[in-house]
Design a protein around this motif. Structure first.
Motif, PDB file in Angstrom:
ATOM      1  N   VAL A 382      -5.256  19.097   1.045  1.00 55.85           N
ATOM      2  CA  VAL A 382      -4.675  17.814   0.630  1.00 55.85           C
ATOM      3  C   VAL A 382      -5.804  16.802   0.505  1.00 55.85           C
ATOM      4  O   VAL A 382      -6.720  16.766   1.331  1.00 55.85           O
ATOM      5  N   GLN A 383      -5.729  15.983  -0.541  1.00 52.71           N
ATOM      6  CA  GLN A 383      -6.738  14.940  -0.746  1.00 52.71           C
ATOM      7  C   GLN A 383      -6.041  13.637  -1.125  1.00 52.71           C
ATOM      8  O   GLN A 383      -5.231  13.616  -2.055  1.00 52.71           O
ATOM      9  N   LEU A 384      -6.334  12.575  -0.399  1.00 58.75           N
ATOM     10  CA  LEU A 384      -5.717  11.272  -0.662  1.00 58.75           C
ATOM     11  C   LEU A 384      -6.579  10.474  -1.635  1.00 58.75           C
ATOM     12  O   LEU A 384      -7.787  10.677  -1.728  1.00 58.75           O
ATOM     13  N   SER A 385      -5.921   9.573  -2.357  1.00 60.22           N
ATOM     14  CA  SER A 385      -6.624   8.660  -3.251  1.00 60.22           C
ATOM     15  C   SER A 385      -5.898   7.325  -3.245  1.00 60.22           C
ATOM     16  O   SER A 385      -4.779   7.215  -2.741  1.00 60.22           O
ATOM     17  N   GLY A 386      -6.529   6.324  -3.836  1.00 60.09           N
ATOM     18  CA  GLY A 386      -5.919   4.991  -3.905  1.00 60.09           C
ATOM     19  C   GLY A 386      -5.545   4.601  -5.313  1.00 60.09           C
ATOM     20  O   GLY A 386      -5.584   3.419  -5.662  1.00 60.09           O
ATOM     21  N   SER A 387      -5.139   5.564  -6.121  1.00 54.40           N
ATOM     22  CA  SER A 387      -5.026   5.324  -7.564  1.00 54.40           C
ATOM     23  C   SER A 387      -3.943   4.315  -7.951  1.00 54.40           C
ATOM     24  O   SER A 387      -4.022   3.713  -9.018  1.00 54.40           O
ATOM     25  N   SER A 388      -2.941   4.105  -7.111  1.00 54.67           N
ATOM     26  CA  SER A 388      -1.879   3.154  -7.468  1.00 54.67           C
ATOM     27  C   SER A 388      -2.067   1.773  -6.862  1.00 54.67           C
ATOM     28  O   SER A 388      -1.212   0.904  -7.023  1.00 54.67           O
ATOM     29  N   GLY A 389      -3.177   1.556  -6.177  1.00 54.02           N
ATOM     30  CA  GLY A 389      -3.370   0.272  -5.511  1.00 54.02           C
ATOM     31  C   GLY A 389      -3.345  -0.910  -6.461  1.00 54.02           C
ATOM     32  O   GLY A 389      -2.791  -1.968  -6.138  1.00 54.02           O
ATOM     33  N   ASN A 390      -3.922  -0.745  -7.653  1.00 54.90           N
ATOM     34  CA  ASN A 390      -3.979  -1.853  -8.600  1.00 54.90           C
ATOM     35  C   ASN A 390      -2.615  -2.289  -9.100  1.00 54.90           C
ATOM     36  O   ASN A 390      -2.473  -3.374  -9.672  1.00 54.90           O
ATOM     37  N   ALA A 391      -1.604  -1.447  -8.911  1.00 56.05           N
ATOM     38  CA  ALA A 391      -0.249  -1.807  -9.344  1.00 56.05           C
ATOM     39  C   ALA A 391       0.519  -2.555  -8.268  1.00 56.05           C
ATOM     40  O   ALA A 391       1.618  -3.059  -8.532  1.00 56.05           O
ATOM     41  N   GLY A 392      -0.040  -2.665  -7.065  1.00 53.89           N
ATOM     42  CA  GLY A 392       0.709  -3.293  -5.982  1.00 53.89           C
ATOM     43  C   GLY A 392      -0.159  -4.000  -4.971  1.00 53.89           C
ATOM     44  O   GLY A 392      -0.454  -5.190  -5.092  1.00 53.89           O
ATOM     45  N   LEU A 393      -0.600  -3.285  -3.957  1.00 57.09           N
ATOM     46  CA  LEU A 393      -1.250  -3.906  -2.813  1.00 57.09           C
ATOM     47  C   LEU A 393      -2.512  -4.670  -3.199  1.00 57.09           C
ATOM     48  O   LEU A 393      -2.826  -5.708  -2.604  1.00 57.09           O
ATOM     49  N   SER A 394      -3.254  -4.175  -4.193  1.00 55.17           N
ATOM     50  CA  SER A 394      -4.484  -4.884  -4.598  1.00 55.17           C
ATOM     51  C   SER A 394      -4.353  -5.482  -5.993  1.00 55.17           C
ATOM     52  O   SER A 394      -5.351  -5.648  -6.701  1.00 55.17           O
ATOM     53  N   LEU A 395      -3.153  -5.837  -6.377  1.00 54.02           N
ATOM     54  CA  LEU A 395      -2.896  -6.380  -7.707  1.00 54.02           C
ATOM     55  C   LEU A 395      -3.740  -7.632  -7.962  1.00 54.02           C
ATOM     56  O   LEU A 395      -3.805  -8.533  -7.132  1.00 54.02           O
ATOM     57  N   ALA A 396      -4.386  -7.676  -9.128  1.00 55.53           N
ATOM     58  CA  ALA A 396      -5.164  -8.843  -9.546  1.00 55.53           C
ATOM     59  C   ALA A 396      -4.311  -9.690 -10.488  1.00 55.53           C
ATOM     60  O   ALA A 396      -3.841  -9.204 -11.511  1.00 55.53           O
ATOM     61  N   THR A 397      -4.092 -10.955 -10.161  1.00 56.32           N
ATOM     62  CA  THR A 397      -3.147 -11.787 -10.917  1.00 56.32           C
ATOM     63  C   THR A 397      -3.725 -13.111 -11.401  1.00 56.32           C
ATOM     64  O   THR A 397      -3.024 -13.892 -12.044  1.00 56.32           O
ATOM     65  N   ARG A 398      -4.987 -13.363 -11.117  1.00 53.06           N
ATOM     66  CA  ARG A 398      -5.553 -14.683 -11.397  1.00 53.06           C
ATOM     67  C   ARG A 398      -5.340 -15.112 -12.849  1.00 53.06           C
ATOM     68  O   ARG A 398      -4.846 -16.204 -13.122  1.00 53.06           O
ATOM     69  N   PRO A 532      -1.012   7.310  -1.347  1.00 56.83           N
ATOM     70  CA  PRO A 532      -0.183   6.493  -0.448  1.00 56.83           C
ATOM     71  C   PRO A 532       0.197   5.138  -1.019  1.00 56.83           C
ATOM     72  O   PRO A 532       1.288   4.624  -0.744  1.00 56.83           O
ATOM     73  N   LEU A 533      -0.688   4.534  -1.812  1.00 50.70           N
ATOM     74  CA  LEU A 533      -0.415   3.194  -2.324  1.00 50.70           C
ATOM     75  C   LEU A 533       0.622   3.210  -3.448  1.00 50.70           C
ATOM     76  O   LEU A 533       1.073   2.152  -3.886  1.00 50.70           O
ATOM     77  N   GLY A 534       1.008   4.392  -3.915  1.00 53.40           N
ATOM     78  CA  GLY A 534       2.110   4.510  -4.853  1.00 53.40           C
ATOM     79  C   GLY A 534       3.452   4.646  -4.174  1.00 53.40           C
ATOM     80  O   GLY A 534       4.483   4.831  -4.853  1.00 53.40           O
ATOM     81  N   ASP A 535       3.484   4.555  -2.849  1.00 51.95           N
ATOM     82  CA  ASP A 535       4.735   4.624  -2.105  1.00 51.95           C
ATOM     83  C   ASP A 535       5.702   3.550  -2.610  1.00 51.95           C
ATOM     84  O   ASP A 535       5.340   2.380  -2.751  1.00 51.95           O
ATOM     85  N   ARG A 536       6.918   3.959  -2.867  1.00 52.79           N
ATOM     86  CA  ARG A 536       7.916   3.042  -3.412  1.00 52.79           C
ATOM     87  C   ARG A 536       8.098   1.816  -2.532  1.00 52.79           C
ATOM     88  O   ARG A 536       8.295   0.701  -3.033  1.00 52.79           O
ATOM     89  N   ARG A 537       8.034   1.974  -1.246  1.00 56.65           N
ATOM     90  CA  ARG A 537       8.242   0.842  -0.334  1.00 56.65           C
ATOM     91  C   ARG A 537       7.149  -0.215  -0.506  1.00 56.65           C
ATOM     92  O   ARG A 537       7.423  -1.419  -0.453  1.00 56.65           O
ATOM     93  N   ILE A 538       5.905   0.236  -0.682  1.00 52.40           N
ATOM     94  CA  ILE A 538       4.816  -0.714  -0.889  1.00 52.40           C
ATOM     95  C   ILE A 538       5.002  -1.456  -2.202  1.00 52.40           C
ATOM     96  O   ILE A 538       4.866  -2.686  -2.278  1.00 52.40           O
ATOM     97  N   LEU A 539       5.306  -0.726  -3.267  1.00 53.48           N
ATOM     98  CA  LEU A 539       5.452  -1.364  -4.576  1.00 53.48           C
ATOM     99  C   LEU A 539       6.631  -2.339  -4.591  1.00 53.48           C
ATOM    100  O   LEU A 539       6.539  -3.416  -5.176  1.00 53.48           O
ATOM    101  N   GLU A 540       7.730  -1.962  -3.961  1.00 51.47           N
ATOM    102  CA  GLU A 540       8.888  -2.861  -3.914  1.00 51.47           C
ATOM    103  C   GLU A 540       8.570  -4.120  -3.121  1.00 51.47           C
ATOM    104  O   GLU A 540       8.963  -5.230  -3.511  1.00 51.47           O
ATOM    105  N   PHE A 541       7.863  -3.977  -2.012  1.00 50.86           N
ATOM    106  CA  PHE A 541       7.479  -5.138  -1.216  1.00 50.86           C
ATOM    107  C   PHE A 541       6.587  -6.076  -2.042  1.00 50.86           C
ATOM    108  O   PHE A 541       6.807  -7.296  -2.070  1.00 50.86           O
ATOM    109  N   CYS A 542       5.607  -5.499  -2.722  1.00 55.24           N
ATOM    110  CA  CYS A 542       4.694  -6.323  -3.521  1.00 55.24           C
ATOM    111  C   CYS A 542       5.428  -7.020  -4.659  1.00 55.24           C
ATOM    112  O   CYS A 542       5.094  -8.154  -5.024  1.00 55.24           O
TER     113      CYS A 542
END
Length: 662
Positions: A382-398, A532-542
């Motif tokens: 198993v290998q983890l990645s942060g590929s969905s972070g930009n869609a939620g937790l680390s979203l850039a909105t400026r 992990p950052l593509g978890d539905r709960r994280i995206l819904e919270f964001c």
């Protein structure tokens, strides 16, 4: 995050004829490339269920046995990976001692038995499943939103076939193996909004976040999931958002680390994968998992021949910040993987043969595949990645918020925040009224005026700028009108609100292909990647929280920076954005003779010459720049060279493979 290497087929026969055993055996063999450890073919009334599976990715794999019979009425097939299993088991009344011995499919079967179709409200993770109702001769299937496993279907006079790959479907002699020309043309101009259309004529696909209901007479697919259903979240204190996000991150990483041995990590200098690394290390040190450290991480670096040119404000070699992170956390064992020996099309043909889709981003294939293969060599499954972070937790909105504040008349706030952004820029910038007004006004221009503005800058955008499609072919198919009808803006303008941006990133059709590509990666590498950052709960919270949690006081990506405050070294928090495959120019330059020869062979095929703008490709190859171009000032066709040529070659090879010409 993606599911186990496995697959299934469900066949509903439309008459009382007995099962076609020869056809079923052929389908079973075709499916075995996705799982060789276990498999079964089961006939139940008018249904045939075919299943294959590989073990070793979760502790529960050894308990997997399908199809799962639910009483005497239902038969269930499942493919995927469940997030937050412990919470689901508790809702189902499964004891803490019993839950570890239940396969994911068994938990889904219990959820179906308890909640029926409402079970979708309780399931998380990338999955697809199908339930055959043997009493009513009907099918209910669902594909999860979180990059769910592909789910194809074909309907003819004799049978309905539902499968996680097209390969068993093509075993039916009634199914022609032919390209869907319109879908392929859509792909070439990056229009993925016709989500039910596969790349094969007469085969459709269940889009992510949709259900599929069928009986012998008809079928229908309906959306069951949308971010728009999420209710607003408002807390009394600003810090409450940080605490809630941190808890969600911890739970998502913990759920993603369900593995027989320590998972590996695909690591960049970005905030997303760095946050995952630190969270993994903290959980292992706290004894929350049955394995120990260190955590093996793999970082891609450019080939030695790279000229070290990257876009302004971007970093092409991310090794220095990653080394700083490793010094800060000695239990993080980082290996740097160079692209020195890989051709530009490394692994392309094999991946497309498994994935049933042509690849859009050929330039990133080599490092993604090799990081996974290095993870397998290290012993990880198993290998983890942060590929969905930009869609939620680390979203850039400026940039979106500048236009939004101007539109809503919040001009004082706009000035204050723009000044703060200039101070926080790398390197810091002085205040410029002209630049501020450009950032605020241009996003609000009507399309006709926006087009004039971009044309004056030499940056006019259309679907043809980055695409190698033949303009005459695109016009014959009416692609511009089709994009407008499907709501795809060929100008690729920035969304007007943060939530619109998130909806695009989470629901846009291009994301649907990623599940199939990830399954192909697993077959080729032996490693299951999870996000992990593509978890539905994280995206819904964001999605539910206020805009200022992502940008305030000149700080963009504010949420993840506060969540990780004090846990990441300054080299990571202040690092420039990493540019993936910054060495694309030199890697393609090494292979220019081979690329040119392939383009000439395409020119000998009238159908290929009709699809692709081969003259433009030839011209670009003949005028290949000496140094990496990063803007239209360097080379007007820079983006076409980087993305369009590789996409055309991948599409042409895919077509030839389907038509038996390779």
């Amino acid at each position: 995050m993606e599911g186990d290497v496995s697959g299934f087929v469900l066949i509903l026969r439309k008459d009382a004829r007995p099962p076609a055993d020869d056809l079923n055996d052929k389908m079973h063999q075709a499916l075995r490339i996705f799982g060789t450890d276990r498999g079964q073919v089961v006939n139940a009334g008018r249904f045939t269920a075919i299943w294959t599976h590989d073990t070793g990715y979760t502790p529960q794999d050894r308990f997997e046995h399908q199809p799962v019979m639910i009483g005497t009425r239902w038969l269930l097939l499942f493919c995927g990976f469940l997030m937050h299993r412990d919470e689901l088991a508790a809702k189902l009344g499964v004891s803490e001692s019993e839950a570890p011995r239940l396969a994911d499919s068994a938990l889904v079967a219990l959820a179906w038995e308890k909640w029926g179709t409402d079970c979708l409200d309780h399931l998380g993770g990338p999955f697809s499943f199908a339930v055959a109702d043997c009493e009513r001769q009907s099918v209910f299937a669902a594909r999860g939103q979180e990059r769910g496993i592909s789910l194809y279907y074909h309907d003819n006079a004799a049978r309905l076939i539902l499968a996680t790959s097209t390969k068993p479907i093509f075993c039916d002699p009634a199914v022609p193996k032919a390209i869907d020309e319109l879908r392929m043309a859509d792909h070439l101009v990056m229009n993925h909004e016709d989500k039910a259309r596969s790349f094969f004529r007469d085969i459709s696909i269940v889009p992510a976040g949709h259900t599929f209901v069928a009986d012998p007479r008809h079928y229908v697919a309906r959306r069951f999931y949308s971010l728009d259903r999420v209710k607003d979240i408002r807390f009394a204190r600003d810090d409450d958002y940080v605490e809630a996000a941190r808890e969600l991150l911890e739970k998502a990483v913990a759920a993603s680390m369900r593995a027989p041995q320590t998972p590996a990590l695909s690591l960049s200098s970005g905030l997303d994968s760095s946050a995952i690394a630190v969270t993994m290390l903290g959980q292992i040190a706290a004894g929350r998992h049955p394995f120990s450290g260190p955590v093996k991480a793999f970082t891609a670096i450019p080939a030695a021949g790279w000229d070290r040119i990257a876009r302004p404000g971007w970093e092409g070699d991310e090794s220095a910040p990653v080394r700083a992170l490793a010094r800060h956390y000695p239990a993080l064992d980082v290996e740097f993987v160079s692209s020195d020996d890989w051709p530009y099309d490394h692994g392309l043909d094999l991946l497309q043969s498994y994935a049933d889709v042509p690849l859009a981003g050929v330039g990133n294939l080599h490092w993604g595949l090799e990081l996974a293969r290095h993870g397998r060599k290290s012993g990880a499954r198993v290998q983890l990645s942060g590929s969905s972070g930009n869609a939620g937790l680390s979203l850039a909105t400026r940039d979106i918020l500048f236009g939004q504040w101007f539109r809503h008349g919040r001009w004082l706030n706009l000035i204050r925040e723009y000044k703060a952004a200039a101070r926080h820029a790398i390197p810091p910038q002085g205040f410029s009224l002209r630049r501020m007004m450009g950032a605020a006004i241009v996003p609000n221009l009507p399309d006709w005026l926006y087009d004039r503005h971009q044309a004056r800058k030499g940056q006019a955008m259309s679907m043809l700028v980055h695409s190698a499609i033949n303009p005459a072919y695109a016009e014959d198919l009416g692609l511009a009108e089709r994009m407008a009808m499907l709501g795809r803006d060929q100008r690729y303008r920035r969304p007007r609100t943060r939530r619109e941006l998130m909806r695009i990133m989470v629901h846009r059709g291009a994301r649907d292909n990623s599940g199939a590509i990830a399954e192909a990666f697993k077959v080729m590498s032996g490693v299951q990647t999870r996000d992990p950052l593509g978890d539905r709960r994280i995206l819904e919270f964001c999605y539910a929280i206020p805009d200022d949690q992502f940008y305030r006081d000149g700080t963009d990506r504010r949420l993840i920076k506060r969540v990780m405050a004090g846990r990441l070294p300054q080299e990571i928090t202040s690092a420039r954005r990493g540019e993936q495959s910054a060495d694309w120019h030199s890697r393609m330059a090494r292979d220019l003779p081979r690329i040119s020869a392939e383009i000439e062979r395409l020119g000998d095929d009238p159908a290929m010459a009709r699809r692709f703008d081969l003259d433009r490709i030839r011209r670009c190859l003949a005028q290949w720049p000496a140094a990496t171009p990063v803007s239209i000032a360097d080379c007007p066709d820079a983006q076409f060279m980087r993305f369009g040529i590789g996409r055309a070659i991948a599409a042409a090879r895919f077509i030839n493979s389907v038509e038996g010409k390779n």
